[in-house]
Design a protein around this motif. Structure first.
Motif, short mmCIF file in Angstrom:
data_model
loop_
_atom_site.label_atom_id
_atom_site.label_comp_id
_atom_site.label_asym_id
_atom_site.label_seq_id
_atom_site.Cartn_x
_atom_site.Cartn_y
_atom_site.Cartn_z
N TYR A 52 -3.61 6.09 -7.78
CA TYR A 52 -2.53 5.29 -8.36
C TYR A 52 -1.23 6.03 -8.07
O TYR A 52 -1.11 7.21 -8.41
CB TYR A 52 -2.74 5.11 -9.86
CG TYR A 52 -1.67 4.28 -10.52
CD1 TYR A 52 -1.59 2.92 -10.31
CD2 TYR A 52 -0.72 4.88 -11.33
CE1 TYR A 52 -0.60 2.16 -10.90
CE2 TYR A 52 0.28 4.13 -11.92
CZ TYR A 52 0.33 2.77 -11.70
OH TYR A 52 1.32 2.02 -12.28
N LEU A 53 -0.32 5.36 -7.42
CA LEU A 53 0.96 5.96 -7.03
C LEU A 53 0.76 7.24 -6.23
O LEU A 53 1.47 8.23 -6.40
CB LEU A 53 1.84 6.22 -8.26
CG LEU A 53 2.24 4.99 -9.08
CD1 LEU A 53 3.00 5.42 -10.32
CD2 LEU A 53 3.03 4.01 -8.24
N GLY A 54 -0.25 7.22 -5.37
CA GLY A 54 -0.50 8.37 -4.50
C GLY A 54 -1.24 9.52 -5.15
O GLY A 54 -1.47 10.54 -4.51
N GLN A 55 -1.62 9.38 -6.40
CA GLN A 55 -2.33 10.43 -7.10
C GLN A 55 -3.77 9.99 -7.37
O GLN A 55 -4.00 8.86 -7.80
CB GLN A 55 -1.66 10.74 -8.45
CG GLN A 55 -0.22 11.19 -8.33
CD GLN A 55 -0.12 12.51 -7.59
OE1 GLN A 55 -0.82 13.46 -7.90
NE2 GLN A 55 0.76 12.57 -6.60
N ALA A 56 -4.71 10.89 -7.11
CA ALA A 56 -6.12 10.57 -7.35
C ALA A 56 -6.34 10.28 -8.83
O ALA A 56 -5.80 10.98 -9.69
CB ALA A 56 -7.00 11.74 -6.91
N ILE A 57 -7.11 9.26 -9.10
CA ILE A 57 -7.49 8.95 -10.48
C ILE A 57 -8.56 9.96 -10.88
O ILE A 57 -9.55 10.14 -10.15
CB ILE A 57 -8.03 7.51 -10.60
CG1 ILE A 57 -6.95 6.52 -10.15
CG2 ILE A 57 -8.49 7.22 -12.03
CD1 ILE A 57 -7.45 5.09 -10.01
N PRO A 58 -8.39 10.66 -12.00
CA PRO A 58 -9.36 11.72 -12.35
C PRO A 58 -10.74 11.17 -12.71
O PRO A 58 -10.86 10.10 -13.30
CB PRO A 58 -8.73 12.42 -13.55
CG PRO A 58 -7.75 11.45 -14.10
CD PRO A 58 -7.32 10.55 -12.97
N ASP A 59 -11.75 11.93 -12.32
CA ASP A 59 -13.12 11.62 -12.73
C ASP A 59 -13.27 11.89 -14.22
O ASP A 59 -12.46 12.60 -14.82
CB ASP A 59 -14.11 12.48 -11.95
CG ASP A 59 -14.10 12.19 -10.45
OD1 ASP A 59 -13.67 11.08 -10.06
OD2 ASP A 59 -14.51 13.07 -9.68
N VAL A 60 -14.33 11.35 -14.81
CA VAL A 60 -14.62 11.59 -16.22
C VAL A 60 -15.79 12.56 -16.30
O VAL A 60 -16.89 12.24 -15.84
CB VAL A 60 -14.96 10.27 -16.95
CG1 VAL A 60 -15.33 10.54 -18.40
CG2 VAL A 60 -13.80 9.29 -16.85
N ALA A 61 -15.55 13.74 -16.86
CA ALA A 61 -16.59 14.77 -16.97
C ALA A 61 -17.03 14.89 -18.43
O ALA A 61 -16.20 14.99 -19.33
CB ALA A 61 -16.08 16.11 -16.46
N VAL A 62 -18.34 14.88 -18.64
CA VAL A 62 -18.93 15.01 -19.97
C VAL A 62 -19.93 16.15 -19.93
O VAL A 62 -20.86 16.13 -19.10
CB VAL A 62 -19.63 13.70 -20.40
CG1 VAL A 62 -20.30 13.87 -21.76
CG2 VAL A 62 -18.67 12.53 -20.39
N THR A 63 -19.78 17.13 -20.79
CA THR A 63 -20.71 18.27 -20.83
C THR A 63 -21.83 17.97 -21.81
O THR A 63 -21.59 17.66 -22.98
CB THR A 63 -19.97 19.55 -21.24
OG1 THR A 63 -18.95 19.81 -20.28
CG2 THR A 63 -20.93 20.74 -21.28
#
Length: 108
Positions: free
Chosen positions: A55-66
């Motif tokens: 989005y707007l040239g920035q990677a959309i972050p993944d969702v990490a669950v420990t």
């Protein structure tokens, strides 16, 4: 990589069937689908829901669950269209630790 099949939760009760996780699993997106991850192993498992795109040239972050070691359990979801890989049409979940880690995909 395995395509997981959801188990329908019913009004009379449901006992999910758990299977071993792979380093990478996929699911068909659904607003009512959740992944239950149980970890009986000796190390934490970081489950990552891979979010494709930018989005707007920035990677959309993944969702990490420990998921904690030994007796950890986490419910992850809903696994809906926001996380779909446009190439495959599926949601991808990766695991950092797979020894003694199981999961069940449930649909409520």
């Amino acid at each position: 990589m395995a395509l997981l099949t959801p188990q329908q939760v019913g009004i009379t009760g449901t006992t999910p069937t758990y299977g071993a996780v792979a380093a990478s699993d996929t699911v068909t997106p659904d607003d009512r689908t959740f992944l239950i991850v149980k970890n009986a192993g000796g190390s934490p498992d970081t489950c990552t829901v891979v979010i494709p795109g930018s989005y707007l040239g920035q990677a959309i972050p993944d969702v990490a669950v420990t998921v904690p070691a030994t007796n950890g359990e986490r419910w992850i979801g809903p696994l809906n269209a926001a996380a779909v890989d446009p190439t495959t049409g599926l949601v991808t979940i990766t695991h950092s630790f797979t020894t003694s880690v199981t999961c069940a995909l449930v649909r409520i």
